[in-house]
Every structure is written in C-alpha cells, then in structure tokens.
Design a protein around this motif. Structure first.
Motif: not given
Length: 146
Positions: A68-72, A83-88, A142-146
């Motif tokens: 919610a924070t990421a979207f808002n 969204i998948h990267a954010l969750i991971h 946590g760090v992920m590639h978008l």
C-alpha cells in the motif's frame, strides 16, 4: 577519481532505505525523502507497523502495508513484475526481522522503500520484545531488480 565537494554522490539504494527506516521523527523522515527525490531522483516511501509475529507475518499485514505504501507514494506502479519484486524484497528483509523470535513477541517496525526505477530496496528497522525489559533491536534488508 576524486569528486568535487560541490557534487553530491548518490547513496546506494540499500543505504538510502536503511537511513529512511532509521529516522526517528516525521520531520527527519520528510527532509531525507525530499533530499533523495530532489538530489538523486529516487522515489521513496515509509511506513510504520506493529504487532506480533503471527499478526504481522502470517496474516500478510506487513506485506500489505508495504505494498500500500509503495503504491500510494509512487515507489512502484501496480504492475505484476514490480509487485513481485516488492514482495520478494519485503520477504527478504523480514527474514532478518522474524528470525529467532517467539511468535508472541511484539514488534514496532519502520519500513523504508527506495527505488531508482531499475532496483528496489526495502529496509525494516524496529524493536521486538516478549517483555519491556527484554527488548531487542532488529534490522532487515531486501533488494530486488525491477
């Protein structure tokens, strides 16, 4: 290569997310977010959440709050890969938070999100306790590639 003192060097996304999670006041948080946006074109978000391990992790409350924070805040758009990267990244950060703890432990957490549109960093800082005299500080990243 030496960087002139007038030129700002962009901090890593990981460091930026951790710094946001470590802020102690709203004023400090807002100043840091503004600096990241204006000086380095980074998108940022911050949220705070509390509860027990069972309440935060198993119900998805932590992940839902971060999404919610990421979207808002515009950290990421509502796109499946992002969204998948954010969750991971959130799960990776939470592994360090929830390890070696009792499921009844209470948590007070602050989450910093930072992206440069290619990479996303999620940092979680907070305190956990079964009893006020047994409080522990915890941090996860946590760090992920978008």
């Amino acid at each position: 290569m030496k960087v002139p003192l007038t030129e700002k060097v962009r901090p890593s996304l990981e460091r930026s997310a951790i710094l946001l999670a470590l802020t102690e006041t709203r004023e400090e948080e807002e100043k840091l977010k503004k600096s990241f946006v204006e000086s380095f074109n980074l998108r940022c978000g911050v949220t705070e959440i509390g509860g027990t391990v069972a309440n935060l992790q198993h119900t998805g409350k932590l992940t839902n709050s971060v999404m919610a924070t990421a979207f808002n805040t515009g950290v990421i758009p509502k796109e499946d890969r992002k969204i998948h990267a954010l969750i991971h990244a959130t799960l990776e950060a939470s592994n360090s938070i929830f390890i070696h703890t009792n499921s009844n432990a209470s948590f007070a957490l602050k989450v910093g999100l930072v992206t440069d549109s290619e990479w996303l960093a999620v940092a979680i800082y907070g305190r956990s306790s079964l009893h006020p005299l047994l409080e522990h500080a915890r941090v996860g990243l946590g760090v992920m590639h978008l």
